[in-house]
Design an enzyme around this catalytic site. Sequence first.
Site, mmCIF file in Angstrom:
data_model
loop_
_atom_site.group_PDB
_atom_site.id
_atom_site.type_symbol
_atom_site.label_atom_id
_atom_site.label_comp_id
_atom_site.label_asym_id
_atom_site.label_seq_id
_atom_site.Cartn_x
_atom_site.Cartn_y
_atom_site.Cartn_z
ATOM 1 N N ASP A 31 5.641 2.515 2.470
ATOM 2 C CA ASP A 31 4.764 1.363 2.698
ATOM 3 C C ASP A 31 3.950 1.641 3.958
ATOM 4 O O ASP A 31 4.491 1.677 5.061
ATOM 5 C CB ASP A 31 5.629 0.108 2.865
ATOM 6 C CG ASP A 31 4.815 -1.161 3.058
ATOM 7 O OD1 ASP A 31 3.594 -1.070 3.295
ATOM 8 O OD2 ASP A 31 5.407 -2.259 2.984
ATOM 9 N N HIS A 32 2.627 1.808 3.800
ATOM 10 C CA HIS A 32 1.786 2.203 4.933
ATOM 11 C C HIS A 32 1.637 1.089 5.967
ATOM 12 O O HIS A 32 1.172 1.340 7.083
ATOM 13 C CB HIS A 32 0.409 2.650 4.441
ATOM 14 C CG HIS A 32 -0.110 3.857 5.170
ATOM 15 N ND1 HIS A 32 0.056 4.042 6.527
ATOM 16 C CD2 HIS A 32 -0.778 4.952 4.724
ATOM 17 C CE1 HIS A 32 -0.500 5.185 6.886
ATOM 18 N NE2 HIS A 32 -1.006 5.764 5.811
ATOM 19 N N ARG A 33 2.019 -0.140 5.632
ATOM 20 C CA ARG A 33 1.998 -1.213 6.626
ATOM 21 C C ARG A 33 3.086 -0.999 7.668
ATOM 22 O O ARG A 33 2.952 -1.433 8.816
ATOM 23 C CB ARG A 33 2.213 -2.574 5.951
ATOM 24 C CG ARG A 33 1.150 -2.979 4.949
ATOM 25 C CD ARG A 33 1.545 -4.247 4.223
ATOM 26 N NE ARG A 33 2.814 -4.094 3.520
ATOM 27 C CZ ARG A 33 3.427 -5.073 2.853
ATOM 28 N NH1 ARG A 33 2.874 -6.284 2.808
ATOM 29 N NH2 ARG A 33 4.571 -4.865 2.239
ATOM 30 N N VAL A 34 4.156 -0.336 7.256
ATOM 31 C CA VAL A 34 5.336 -0.178 8.110
ATOM 32 C C VAL A 34 5.432 1.232 8.681
ATOM 33 O O VAL A 34 5.734 1.426 9.857
ATOM 34 C CB VAL A 34 6.622 -0.496 7.304
ATOM 35 C CG1 VAL A 34 7.860 -0.388 8.192
ATOM 36 C CG2 VAL A 34 6.527 -1.864 6.667
ATOM 37 N N PRO A 80 0.840 -1.213 0.000
ATOM 38 C CA PRO A 80 0.000 0.000 0.000
ATOM 39 C C PRO A 80 0.870 1.256 0.000
ATOM 40 O O PRO A 80 1.267 1.761 1.045
ATOM 41 C CB PRO A 80 -0.807 -0.133 1.298
ATOM 42 C CG PRO A 80 0.046 -0.971 2.194
ATOM 43 C CD PRO A 80 0.825 -1.901 1.310
#
Length: 408
Positions: free
Chosen positions: A380-383, A205
Amino acid sequence: MPIKILMPALSPTMREGNLARWLKKEGDKVNPGEVIAEIETDKATMEVESVDEGILAKIIIPQNSQNVPVNSLIAVLSEEGEDKADIDSFIAQNNSVSLSLKTDATLKKSNDSITNVEGIKHDSNKIFASPLAKRLAKIGDIRLENVQGSGPHGRIVKQDILSYDSSTSSNKIVYRDTEEYRSVPNNNIRKIIAKRLLESKQTVPHFYLSIECNVDKLLDVREDINKSFSEDKVTKISVNDFIILAVAKALQEVPNANASWSEDAIRYYNNVDISVAVAIENGIVTPIVKDANKKNIIELSREMKTLIKKAKDNKLTPIEFQGGGFTISNLGMYGIKNFNAIINTPQSCIMGVGASTKRAIVKNDQIIIATIMDVTLSADHRVIDGAVSAEFLASFKRFIENPVLMLI
């Protein structure tokens, strides 16, 4: 006794590669440590050295072979005067991979034949069309069964295809002769780039943040440093060298941006290893400046020049391009103002750097001309959340606009 030469694994993750070129031919004498072939990995072309001494008795895998499995038999060394029958017997016993590949090819050919037969079976109504009409239909991707023929006995002719094309503007097709383009087979590097970038866009993402940086002070400092090293042609600092150092210092200040995603946990890296995108003939490669935050601008510049030269010459070793925690992609030299780069997974950030251009800005309520550089962070929006990304960019801006902070 014959000696096997196997397809080497040039990195822990390598499963197959391309045998680009043989530097020895059958019958040549080979000494230990002598380069005998070149293997193309996903990032570079590597030289293969012989471990043993002997005669290159048989080349099993020819040059320009693609997708050769690691540890498969690619050639055989023999001793001087060794019996040919013994060599042939040795190859027959140890060349199971080649046999397997031939078997797969045979099966594929059989399946293709079956498919063709089935296709003929279903084509019960023969369509009559002139050779030129068929060619135009193929180029324009037109199904002949959808075209009404105006020739004798309903035969489809050239005009029918052209009329079909112009009858509906929404389906209008521009014809291109097949001779107007050239096909270049995708090499291993291109395939890996395509696979990784597609995977990144489909699974990561992405979100993007941009910031403008005034680089007037940086350009002045760079000019002063280069003047002091005017006699040393090796030491010539580039703007990109300062960008790498500023990223390294910013990651040191904002360590949460120096991370990557895994299914079990987020990994925060202790070392600041910066990947730098370098354009090469076959695509792009990202050599790594390791521990960039611990290097001064001179050391970093010299190391970067060495890495770029090795990248251009396809001489990078796996340790020089595998890993890294953050990537920089600079297209400013092409006049690109800004762009959104695709994250180099498993990393979580890549920064796209645009051109430095003169612009009017407001400073102390006065309009002045300044040299402004746009940078865009893809994260990376997960991180990494927006606040961490913004904090990183603010830190980068502070260093790049005040280069003395990087040099003390």
